[in-house]
Design a protein around this motif. Structure first.
Motif, PDB file in Angstrom:
ATOM      1  N   ARG A 188      38.763  47.268  71.652  1.00  0.00           N
ATOM      2  CA  ARG A 188      37.998  47.312  72.901  1.00  0.00           C
ATOM      3  C   ARG A 188      38.433  46.175  73.929  1.00  0.00           C
ATOM      4  O   ARG A 188      38.640  46.501  74.900  1.00  0.00           O
ATOM      5  CB  ARG A 188      36.433  47.349  72.720  1.00  0.00           C
ATOM      6  CG  ARG A 188      35.595  47.668  73.816  1.00  0.00           C
ATOM      7  CD  ARG A 188      34.146  47.534  73.344  1.00  0.00           C
ATOM      8  NE  ARG A 188      33.846  48.494  72.537  1.00  0.00           N
ATOM      9  CZ  ARG A 188      33.417  48.085  71.025  1.00  0.00           C
ATOM     10  NH1 ARG A 188      33.617  47.221  70.538  1.00  0.00           N
ATOM     11  NH2 ARG A 188      33.188  49.285  70.243  1.00  0.00           N
ATOM     12  N   VAL A 189      38.593  44.964  73.318  1.00  0.00           N
ATOM     13  CA  VAL A 189      39.188  43.965  74.165  1.00  0.00           C
ATOM     14  C   VAL A 189      40.530  44.152  74.568  1.00  0.00           C
ATOM     15  O   VAL A 189      40.941  44.138  75.702  1.00  0.00           O
ATOM     16  CB  VAL A 189      39.207  42.408  73.382  1.00  0.00           C
ATOM     17  CG1 VAL A 189      39.798  41.579  73.932  1.00  0.00           C
ATOM     18  CG2 VAL A 189      37.750  42.085  72.875  1.00  0.00           C
ATOM     19  N   ILE A 190      41.598  44.844  73.490  1.00  0.00           N
ATOM     20  CA  ILE A 190      43.092  45.007  74.091  1.00  0.00           C
ATOM     21  C   ILE A 190      42.605  46.198  75.183  1.00  0.00           C
ATOM     22  O   ILE A 190      43.488  45.802  76.362  1.00  0.00           O
ATOM     23  CB  ILE A 190      43.693  45.535  73.166  1.00  0.00           C
ATOM     24  CG1 ILE A 190      43.718  44.311  72.148  1.00  0.00           C
ATOM     25  CG2 ILE A 190      45.002  46.189  73.586  1.00  0.00           C
ATOM     26  CD1 ILE A 190      44.426  44.715  70.672  1.00  0.00           C
ATOM     27  N   ASP A 191      42.076  47.103  74.800  1.00  0.00           N
ATOM     28  CA  ASP A 191      42.106  48.251  76.147  1.00  0.00           C
ATOM     29  C   ASP A 191      41.367  47.747  77.455  1.00  0.00           C
ATOM     30  O   ASP A 191      42.007  48.454  78.597  1.00  0.00           O
ATOM     31  CB  ASP A 191      41.118  49.603  75.723  1.00  0.00           C
ATOM     32  CG  ASP A 191      41.815  50.202  74.479  1.00  0.00           C
ATOM     33  OD1 ASP A 191      42.827  50.180  74.420  1.00  0.00           O
ATOM     34  OD2 ASP A 191      40.847  50.847  73.645  1.00  0.00           O
ATOM     35  N   LEU A 251      38.237  35.720  63.869  1.00  0.00           N
ATOM     36  CA  LEU A 251      38.591  37.141  63.881  1.00  0.00           C
ATOM     37  C   LEU A 251      38.034  37.898  62.780  1.00  0.00           C
ATOM     38  O   LEU A 251      37.846  38.881  62.680  1.00  0.00           O
ATOM     39  CB  LEU A 251      40.131  37.013  63.743  1.00  0.00           C
ATOM     40  CG  LEU A 251      40.921  36.815  65.008  1.00  0.00           C
ATOM     41  CD1 LEU A 251      42.251  37.000  64.998  1.00  0.00           C
ATOM     42  CD2 LEU A 251      40.360  37.620  66.076  1.00  0.00           C
ATOM     43  N   SER A 252      37.728  36.978  61.596  1.00  0.00           N
ATOM     44  CA  SER A 252      37.084  37.702  60.293  1.00  0.00           C
ATOM     45  C   SER A 252      35.635  38.120  60.674  1.00  0.00           C
ATOM     46  O   SER A 252      35.428  39.239  59.832  1.00  0.00           O
ATOM     47  CB  SER A 252      37.102  36.563  59.247  1.00  0.00           C
ATOM     48  OG  SER A 252      36.057  35.579  59.618  1.00  0.00           O
ATOM     49  N   ALA A 253      35.035  37.733  61.752  1.00  0.00           N
ATOM     50  CA  ALA A 253      33.759  38.284  62.088  1.00  0.00           C
ATOM     51  C   ALA A 253      33.730  39.476  62.976  1.00  0.00           C
ATOM     52  O   ALA A 253      32.830  40.002  63.437  1.00  0.00           O
ATOM     53  CB  ALA A 253      32.710  37.042  62.626  1.00  0.00           C
ATOM     54  N   MET A 254      35.026  39.962  63.356  1.00  0.00           N
ATOM     55  CA  MET A 254      35.054  40.975  64.189  1.00  0.00           C
ATOM     56  C   MET A 254      35.529  42.547  63.634  1.00  0.00           C
ATOM     57  O   MET A 254      36.355  42.263  62.856  1.00  0.00           O
ATOM     58  CB  MET A 254      36.104  40.882  65.365  1.00  0.00           C
ATOM     59  CG  MET A 254      35.879  39.472  66.275  1.00  0.00           C
ATOM     60  SD  MET A 254      36.780  39.161  67.426  1.00  0.00           S
ATOM     61  CE  MET A 254      36.485  40.732  68.766  1.00  0.00           C
ATOM     62  N   THR A 255      35.256  43.571  64.097  1.00  0.00           N
ATOM     63  CA  THR A 255      35.788  44.655  63.562  1.00  0.00           C
ATOM     64  C   THR A 255      36.973  45.047  64.305  1.00  0.00           C
ATOM     65  O   THR A 255      37.496  44.576  65.608  1.00  0.00           O
ATOM     66  CB  THR A 255      34.710  45.634  63.652  1.00  0.00           C
ATOM     67  OG1 THR A 255      34.544  46.061  64.891  1.00  0.00           O
ATOM     68  CG2 THR A 255      33.219  45.348  63.095  1.00  0.00           C
ATOM     69  N   ILE A 256      37.871  46.112  63.670  1.00  0.00           N
ATOM     70  CA  ILE A 256      39.091  46.832  64.464  1.00  0.00           C
ATOM     71  C   ILE A 256      38.300  47.228  65.868  1.00  0.00           C
ATOM     72  O   ILE A 256      39.307  47.120  66.775  1.00  0.00           O
ATOM     73  CB  ILE A 256      39.609  47.738  63.567  1.00  0.00           C
ATOM     74  CG1 ILE A 256      40.159  47.094  62.365  1.00  0.00           C
ATOM     75  CG2 ILE A 256      40.652  48.249  64.241  1.00  0.00           C
ATOM     76  CD1 ILE A 256      41.117  45.952  62.483  1.00  0.00           C
TER      77      ILE A 256
END
Length: 600
Positions: free
Chosen positions: A488-491, A478-483
């Motif tokens: 985008r994944v949640i939507d 998760l440290s390599a991902m942006t908010i």
């Protein structure tokens, strides 16, 4: 090895040698120490994998003669066994009489073959014993069981085991104990110094052994070390101290570290389940409890929580190993280690369940018995619990921790992370056994370090995606991902679950339209665009279906090259939904559909 002079041995010596021969032949054997309630049993050996039935070995010292007195003793042992069968519930299998005396024809054909029935008939007619009808039937059913074995294993059997496990009589009768101790004490010297230098070398000279020379020494020493009937020894010499880990049968280990960092390791493995009973390992500990470690010591004393403390030790290990050790550390791990499953859940003030997780737990009780330590993890390994339960005031203190979730299975980890995200006031914490109702523990305090809801929602979204693909997904770093990536994944998961997302749009271009299609530049349209729903996790991209975006109010601008610009008209609102039934055309084109909307 010389033959065993069985006739010259005492009864205790015969029983010690024969029982240890049986332990080496059957490592799962258990010895029954003599007592009034031993029911004529010397050694129990499981005859089934689930230990539901045990074969019985009765050891006798008789080596020269089987007279009336000896026969009475054998009958008495067999009688006591049958009493244990019906009145103690001992799951008896076959019965073996073991003694260093082979039967004569008369003893075998006449006396021993008739012995079981003679004993049983005497029991049936014994008024003082007063066997019930059910007990009589149980004895006869055992005797007449198909394939029942009642056997005399004599001198040939004992000699065969003594030849196979030569080190047992050597250890007990011929000084093998001292040879094992001497071999162990010589290993350290031989590994570090060559004691077999050629005569041309000065007598006080030493040299480090080469690997090939060490191999010869170790082979000779290993043969001496294998003379211990209770334990086997592993010896290694490493350039750096290896980490000790639990191994099957490992009961103790010692390590000697040289100034250059090299390490001599002895490992002691039990040969059978009875090894530690035959040769106990006494250890005297003197804890050096400092002010800093006193609290940890108290947690162990009251709750049984594992602790590592500075200590002095005096251990009498097998083979002459051990001795006094100063300035060391002792780690005490749980002894009872009661494995079980517990369910924990978080309930909102309105009674809704906000999160529930099952922990695979181990537990222990401290020496003073006033508390209990609980520890466990959920099946995914994402969340762990460390708890203390006081038996005096019934207080429960628990610490829940989120472990590193990178590369874990999102479907398995999602419930545990949702539980952690809900672990905050004003919610309540409840607990239950593997089955049964939940009970309130207490109102949750404010949790300033609780898991962010966004992480739990993200992992749950990955679990939803897993229902759309056979390819195994894993939680990314998760440290390599942006908010924006996380949202985008949640939507996308929201769409898959059948919900509609309302969003805004600011226009797009279409290269061309099908021939014969005319769009009114003053017209008012609803525009539908189909696109593939792709999930990008780390370096992987997975396609899981089709998304339809409907722009509710649009106008069309036609350019001289035939291309179109689709722009918002009266509003810029769009609806997105998961269009599972809509297939995507090949060639990479995005279908655009429209319908004219009458103006009001």
């Amino acid at each position: 090895m010389p033959r065993v002079e069985w006739a010259a041995l005492s009864g205790d010596e015969v029983e010690a040698v024969v029982s240890n021969l049986l332990y080496n032949e059957f490592p799962t054997a258990t010895r029954i120490r003599p007592s009034q309630g031993d029911y004529g049993i010397d050694v129990l050996i499981p005859s089934s994998p689930n230990r539901a039935i045990f074969d019985i070995y009765q050891i006798k010292k008789f080596a020269t003669n089987l007279g009336d007195s000896e026969k009475r003793q054998i009958k008495s042992s067999f009688r006591r066994l049958l009493i244990g069968l019906v009145r103690r519930g001992i799951p008896v299998g076959d019965w073996y009489l073991v003694m260093p005396l082979d039967p004569t024809i008369e003893n075998r054909l006449d006396w021993f073959n008739a012995m079981p029935n003679d004993v049983i008939q005497a029991m049936f007619s014994d008024g003082e014993l007063a066997l019930a009808d059910q007990e009589r039937e149980q004895i006869l059913n055992w005797l007449n069981h198909d394939g029942r074995i009642i056997e005399w294993k004599g001198n040939l059997f004992c000699e065969a085991l003594a030849s196979k496990y030569w080190f047992v009589p050597d250890y007990y009768l011929h000084g093998g104990n001292e040879r094992v101790r001497a071999a162990v004490s010589d290993v350290a010297v031989i590994l570090h110094r060559d004691l077999t230098l050629p005569e041309e070398h000065p007598k006080d000279a030493t040299s480090i052994l080469t690997p090939s020379e060490v191999a010869d020494h170790l082979a000779r020493l290993q043969r001496a070390l294998d003379g211990d009937p209770h334990f086997r020894y592993g010896v290694s010499f490493d350039p750096r101290r290896p980490q000790l880990t639990a191994e099957p049968g490992l009961v103790a280990a010692t390590q000697e570290v040289a100034p250059d960092g090299s390490c001599l390791t002895f490992k002691i493995f039990q040969r059978s389940n009875e090894s530690l009973n035959e040769r106990p390992i006494p250890i005297r500990l003197n804890f050096q409890v400092t002010e800093e470690s006193f609290q940890a010591f108290e947690l162990w004393r009251k709750y049984g929580k594992p602790v590592t403390l500075p200590a002095e030790m005096d251990a009498n290990l097998p083979g002459g190993l051990g001795g006094k050790i100063s300035n060391g550390t002792i780690t005490i791990t749980p002894a009872d280690n009661d494995p079980h499953e517990s369910r924990y859940r978080v309930v909102t003030p309105t009674g809704n369940v906000a999160g529930e997780v099952t922990f695979r737990m181990v537990s222990a009780t401290g020496p003073d018995g006033t508390g209990r330590w609980l520890s466990g993890t959920d099946p995914s390994g994402a969340v762990s619990i460390d708890a203390l339960v006081s038996a005096t005031d019934r207080k429960f203190k628990a610490q829940f921790k989120v472990n590193d979730i990178t590369d874990r299975d999102p479907t398995a980890a999602a419930p545990a992370l949702e539980f952690m995200a809900a672990l905050d006031s004003p919610n309540r914490l409840q607990v239950a056994a593997k089955y049964g109702p939940f009970f309130d523990i207490e109102q949750l305090p404010e949790n300033r370090e609780k898991l962010p809801d966004l992480i739990a929602r993200f992992v749950r979204a990955l679990a939803v995606f897993q229902t759309r693909t056979a390819e195994q997904l894993a939680i990314p770093d998760l440290s390599a991902m942006t908010i924006a990536d996380v949202h985008r994944v949640i939507d996308s998961a929201v769409l898959i679950q059948g919900q509609v997302i309302i969003k805004t749009w600011d226009g797009f271009s279409v290269p061309s339209v099908n021939p014969g299609v005319h769009l009114d530049p003053d017209g008012h349209y609803q525009i539908s665009i189909l696109r593939p729903l792709r999930l990008k996790i780390a370096e992987r991209e997975i396609s899981v279906g089709t998304v339809e975006t409907v722009a509710l109010s649009a106008k069309v601008v036609t350019h001289s090259d035939g291309s179109l610009s689709i722009l918002p008209a009266t509003n810029n609102t769009a609806h997105e939904r998961f269009a599972e039934e809509e297939p995507m055309p090949s060639g990479g084109e995005l279908p655009v559909r429209w319908r004219e909307v009458p103006r009001l």
